[in-house]
Scaffold this motif. Structure first.
Motif, PDB file in Angstrom:
ATOM      1  N   ASN A  42      -8.350  -1.942   4.979  1.00  0.00           N
ATOM      2  CA  ASN A  42      -8.209  -2.481   3.626  1.00  0.00           C
ATOM      3  C   ASN A  42      -7.767  -3.939   3.597  1.00  0.00           C
ATOM      4  O   ASN A  42      -6.942  -4.351   4.405  1.00  0.00           O
ATOM      5  CB  ASN A  42      -7.141  -1.681   2.867  1.00  0.00           C
ATOM      6  CG  ASN A  42      -7.634  -0.312   2.438  1.00  0.00           C
ATOM      7  OD1 ASN A  42      -8.834  -0.058   2.398  1.00  0.00           O
ATOM      8  ND2 ASN A  42      -6.703   0.561   2.104  1.00  0.00           N
ATOM      9  N   THR A 102      -7.813  -3.586  -4.136  1.00  0.00           N
ATOM     10  CA  THR A 102      -7.919  -3.183  -2.732  1.00  0.00           C
ATOM     11  C   THR A 102      -9.393  -3.057  -2.379  1.00  0.00           C
ATOM     12  O   THR A 102     -10.167  -2.464  -3.136  1.00  0.00           O
ATOM     13  CB  THR A 102      -7.191  -1.840  -2.506  1.00  0.00           C
ATOM     14  OG1 THR A 102      -5.842  -1.985  -2.926  1.00  0.00           O
ATOM     15  CG2 THR A 102      -7.226  -1.434  -1.037  1.00  0.00           C
ATOM     16  N   THR A 144     -12.511  -1.114  -3.705  1.00  0.00           N
ATOM     17  CA  THR A 144     -12.464   0.345  -3.833  1.00  0.00           C
ATOM     18  C   THR A 144     -11.494   0.806  -4.916  1.00  0.00           C
ATOM     19  O   THR A 144     -11.688   1.874  -5.486  1.00  0.00           O
ATOM     20  CB  THR A 144     -12.053   1.010  -2.505  1.00  0.00           C
ATOM     21  OG1 THR A 144     -10.840   0.407  -2.057  1.00  0.00           O
ATOM     22  CG2 THR A 144     -13.131   0.862  -1.450  1.00  0.00           C
ATOM     23  N   SER A 145     -10.424   0.039  -5.160  1.00  0.00           N
ATOM     24  CA  SER A 145      -9.508   0.472  -6.211  1.00  0.00           C
ATOM     25  C   SER A 145      -8.765  -0.710  -6.815  1.00  0.00           C
ATOM     26  O   SER A 145      -8.642  -1.777  -6.199  1.00  0.00           O
ATOM     27  CB  SER A 145      -8.528   1.513  -5.682  1.00  0.00           C
ATOM     28  OG  SER A 145      -7.529   0.904  -4.934  1.00  0.00           O
ATOM     29  N   SER A 174       0.854  -1.188   0.000  1.00  0.00           N
ATOM     30  CA  SER A 174       0.000   0.000   0.000  1.00  0.00           C
ATOM     31  C   SER A 174       0.889   1.237   0.000  1.00  0.00           C
ATOM     32  O   SER A 174       1.577   1.477   0.983  1.00  0.00           O
ATOM     33  CB  SER A 174      -0.900  -0.001   1.236  1.00  0.00           C
ATOM     34  OG  SER A 174      -1.673   1.175   1.253  1.00  0.00           O
TER      35      SER A 174
HETATM   36  C1  NAG Z   1      -6.965   1.861   1.529  1.00  0.00           C
HETATM   37  O1  NAG Z   1      -7.160   1.818   0.125  1.00  0.00           O
HETATM   38  C2  NAG Z   1      -7.375   3.075  -0.479  1.00  0.00           C
HETATM   39  C3  NAG Z   1      -7.569   2.824  -1.965  1.00  0.00           C
HETATM   40  O2  NAG Z   1      -8.648   1.999  -2.213  1.00  0.00           O
HETATM   41  C4  NAG Z   1      -6.193   3.988  -0.251  1.00  0.00           C
HETATM   42  O3  NAG Z   1      -6.486   5.260  -0.776  1.00  0.00           O
HETATM   43  C5  NAG Z   1      -5.910   4.099   1.233  1.00  0.00           C
HETATM   44  O4  NAG Z   1      -4.732   4.832   1.436  1.00  0.00           O
HETATM   45  C6  NAG Z   1      -5.748   2.724   1.851  1.00  0.00           C
HETATM   46  N1  NAG Z   1      -5.561   2.838   3.282  1.00  0.00           N
HETATM   47  C7  NAG Z   1      -4.489   2.334   3.906  1.00  0.00           C
HETATM   48  C8  NAG Z   1      -4.452   2.532   5.381  1.00  0.00           C
HETATM   49  O5  NAG Z   1      -3.601   1.740   3.328  1.00  0.00           O
END
Ligand code: NAG
Length: 351
Positions: A299, A290, A222-223, A180
């Motif tokens: 996530n 994700t 979500t992505s 991430s």
């Molecule tokens: C969770 O996923 C979203 C994209 O879908 C991202 O923008 C966000 O930073 C993520 N959160 C973490 C804590 O990694």
């Protein structure tokens, strides 16, 4: 002064690489005679019971897991997810109980070596964390007893797991883990096509491919980040929306797409084999999806590449890119060759 600098550096490292298999061990049952040896096929049950330290209240678990060859994960009796893509780890974020928690895994060996690899980061209500790894504190049973995944199940008679090797050891080597933000690799992806390839070449024309990904219950995609290339040209749709296209088999494109709420992610690709006579044709991609868990707001991520889990059609039906299109009758894509193979060689891409 020095001390402060060290702390800042450590904090930065933690954010970039929050959870990894660095200290995890490949565990299995006493059926293993030497690390990575061939063991009997079948399903085995594993449990890890976790009691928080005094004064700490667990809130979420970020679970990184891989099993050679497949697994179903349960947390406190609830089924969380299934995965069977050995070179890729799966990452799940789930809500925990305030006291006792149990991670239970039905681990399946379909042949050859077998192993379970896990790293679990528990976050407490005060924001602090602790990390559990797969090791000999996990317990196993050679039979998958009904209800074994429940919190109330008594595993006192079960045997401590056997540690075969630490992460990185042969035969498993490095496992791809979701990051991430995502960092993708094509290394474990395969060039795929239809059943029309003969002697390395395929008829000219346009073919359609689809793959549907559904995250665990309670999680919403979500992505998506995708690296994709077609020989000779492609157009990609995700959930019915056109994402992009490319016209060179030597250069992949990378896309990051924010999704509208939907239960699944449907990838649809149209690939055209151009030229004057039959020539090589293929589709190659690597994906990270994700998803967000509605209970704990954290996530979960899944990684996969092009392989036989994709489907094809030798015609391009109208509306095939729409999520609701029924591809139940489409056959599995034919795996031609791993990434890097001739005639394609190394594809240029940005992960
Ligand atoms: C969770 O996923 C979203 C994209 O879908 C991202 O923008 C966000 O930073 C993520 N959160 C973490 C804590 O990694």
């Amino acid at each position: 002064m020095n001390f402060k600098v060290t702390c800042i550096v450590l904090a930065a490292v933690t954010i970039v690489n929050a959870l990894d298999f660095g200290k995890s061990q490949w565990i299995w049952t006493n059926e293993v005679t030497s690390p990575g040896a061939t063991v009997p096929t079948g399903s085995r049950a594993f449990r890890k019971t976790f009691t928080p330290p005094l004064g700490k209240t667990p809130v979420t678990a970020n679970i990184l897991m891989d099993v050679d060859d497949a697994f179903t994960l349960f947390v406190n009796g609830a089924e969380i997810g299934f995965a069977d893509r050995v070179p890729y780890a799966e990452q799940f974020c789930v809500a925990l109980q305030p006291c006792l928690n149990v991670f239970a895994v039905t681990a399946v060996n379909t042949g050859g070596s077998a192993g379970l690899l896990a790293a679990i980061e528990v976050t407490y209500s005060d924001g602090s964390t602790s990390t559990l790894i797969s090791d000999t504190t996990w317990r196993y049973s050679l039979t998958v007893t009904s209800g074994y995944e429940q919190l109330s199940f008594d595993d006192n008679a079960w045997t401590p797991a056997l540690s075969q090797a630490t992460y990185g050891a042969a035969p498993w080597g490095q496992i791809e883990t979701p990051k991430s933000p995502p960092v993708l690799s094509l290394v474990h992806s395969f060039w795929v096509w239809t059943n029309e390839v003969s002697g390395g070449v395929a008829p000219l024309g346009t073919r359609a491919f689809r793959r549907t990904y559904t995250p665990q219950t309670g999680a919403t995609p979500t992505s998506v980040k995708i690296v994709i290339v077609g020989d000779d040209s492609y157009t990609l749709w995700i959930n019915g929306d056109v994402v992009g296209s490319g016209t060179s088999f030597a250069n992949a494109q990378t896309y990051t797409v924010a999704l509208q709420p939907a239960a699944s992610v449907v990838f649809a690709v149209q690939v055209t084999n151009g030229g004057a006579t039959n020539n090589p044709a293929g589709l190659l991609a690597s994906v990270q999806v994700t998803s967000i868990d509605s209970t704990c707001g954290c996530n979960s991520s899944a990684l996969f590449g092009t392989d036989a889990d994709w489907k094809y059609s030798t015609t391009v039906p109208a509306g095939f890119e729409q999520p609701a299109f029924n591809d139940a009758a489409w056959p599995q894509a034919i795996v031609e060759a791993p990434f890097g193979s001739s005639p394609w060689g190394t594809t240029m891409y940005s992960g």
